[in-house]
Design an enzyme around this catalytic site. Structure first.
Site, PDB file in Angstrom:
ATOM      1  N   GLN A 190      95.574 -12.842  97.704  1.00 27.75           N
ATOM      2  CA  GLN A 190      95.508 -11.736  96.756  1.00 27.75           C
ATOM      3  C   GLN A 190      96.914 -11.274  96.363  1.00 27.75           C
ATOM      4  O   GLN A 190      97.705 -10.886  97.223  1.00 27.75           O
ATOM      5  CB  GLN A 190      94.714 -10.586  97.389  1.00 27.75           C
ATOM      6  N   CYS A 198      93.538  -1.744  92.840  1.00 24.25           N
ATOM      7  CA  CYS A 198      94.168  -0.851  93.811  1.00 24.25           C
ATOM      8  C   CYS A 198      94.713   0.398  93.120  1.00 24.25           C
ATOM      9  O   CYS A 198      95.545   0.293  92.209  1.00 24.25           O
ATOM     10  CB  CYS A 198      95.297  -1.570  94.548  1.00 24.25           C
ATOM     11  N   LYS A 252      89.926  -8.802  90.518  1.00 23.83           N
ATOM     12  CA  LYS A 252      89.057  -7.692  90.892  1.00 23.83           C
ATOM     13  C   LYS A 252      89.451  -6.471  90.082  1.00 23.83           C
ATOM     14  O   LYS A 252      90.638  -6.158  89.966  1.00 23.83           O
ATOM     15  CB  LYS A 252      89.165  -7.395  92.387  1.00 23.83           C
ATOM     16  N   HIS A 298      84.627  -3.306  91.611  1.00 27.05           N
ATOM     17  CA  HIS A 298      84.450  -2.188  92.545  1.00 27.05           C
ATOM     18  C   HIS A 298      83.790  -1.036  91.792  1.00 27.05           C
ATOM     19  O   HIS A 298      84.253  -0.647  90.716  1.00 27.05           O
ATOM     20  CB  HIS A 298      85.798  -1.743  93.112  1.00 27.05           C
TER      21      HIS A 298
END
Length: 302
Positions: free
Chosen positions: A80, A109, A148, A176
């Protein structure tokens, strides 16, 4: 890279080799490494650690192991990357791509260290840069490239971004179910993940509010996602991936410590993970919590 219903492990605290291997033993099909910033990784060199049987990526001029992997996880581990630049991301990926199953770009993030550098969730508002990063890696690597994201402010915005990412040629997208402003205690919005699933033809990996083995089925049924990713639930007890049910958290903790010693894990990383586990189940102010805080070596932890 997704041929069946798969269970994924992801979390910055969980991404070290001992935890990844433990999660895989319990049943995780794919495990993500911790997010590693491209600025740092481009200064690493690949070193075979014969004593451990690992492949280490060591920061030049130091003994600091930035990423450690081993042949046992070659077909399971996803590297990642935190990045805000396509060329730099490619340089980082080229160093490690032959030792991992896939490369993933973290676009979810929300933490300051990531966002302040234009990485993580800061990318969500920069679709052109996302396109540049993903297409650059896709054109130049034989290793699968995924990413992601988090939910955007509106359902339409999230779906539109997901469609743009799909057009970059990625084989899968993780979503997410929270927005950047949401806190971990806020419920994940599974219905908004379902919107993304309905809009795409590639597999979607659903993430958010997965704390028990039964939640894997619940979120799949609710979203229609191909696969499911767990983070905090796995941090507290990685046997969440086991169809046989969770083992007692103390047993899980003991096995984690055993693996950190076996694979010579960084003591700071080990202590941070143990503190999170202990804090969830009991209290850091107790004897065990205080003991972990005082540990200065793996021998002390043992």
């Amino acid at each position: 890279i997704l041929h069946k219903s798969q269970l994924f492990l992801d979390n910055i605290l969980l991404g070290t080799l001992p935890f990844r291997l433990l999660a895989a033993e319990y049943g995780a099909d794919i495990t993500y490494g911790e997010e590693i910033i491209d600025h740092k990784f481009v200064n690493c060199q690949r070193v075979i650690n014969e004593s451990l049987g690992t492949t280490d990526f060591v920061e030049r001029g130091t003994d600091s192991v930035v990423f450690r992997t081993c042949p046992q996880e070659r077909d399971k581990v996803v590297f990642q990357i935190g990045t805000s630049d396509a060329v730099r991301a490619l340089k980082a990926a080229e160093i490690v791509c032959n030792d991992v199953a896939a490369i993933d770009i973290n676009m979810g993030c929300p933490k300051a260290f990531s966002v302040s550098g234009g990485m993580g969730s800061a990318l969500l508002s920069k679709p052109e840069l996302i396109h540049d990063i993903l297409t650059t890696l896709r054109r130049n690597l034989n290793t699968p490239v995924t990413c992601k994201i988090r939910l955007l402010n509106t359902r339409q915005d999230t779906v539109e971004l997901a469609r743009r990412i799909e057009k970059c040629g990625v084989p899968a997208l993780a979503v997410h179910g929270r927005k950047v402003k949401d806190r971990p205690r806020d419920p994940a919005k599974w219905d908004e993940i379902a919107d993304v699933v309905s809009a795409l033809s590639i597999p979607v990996i659903a993430n958010g509010n997965v704390f028990e083995y039964e939640d894997f089925k619940r979120i799949k049924d609710a979203t229609g996602a191909t696969s499911v990713m767990a983070a905090r639930g796995a941090l507290w007890n990685a046997s969440i991936f086991s169809a046989k049910g969770k083992v007692p958290w103390e047993d899980f903790k003991t096995e984690y410590v055993r693996k950190t010693i076996l694979w010579d894990n960084d003591i700071k990383s080990t202590k941070t993970t143990l503190r999170e586990i202990i804090m969830h189940y009991i209290c850091l102010e107790g004897t065990e919590g205080k003991g972990v805080i005082k540990c200065g070596s793996s021998a002390d932890v043992a």
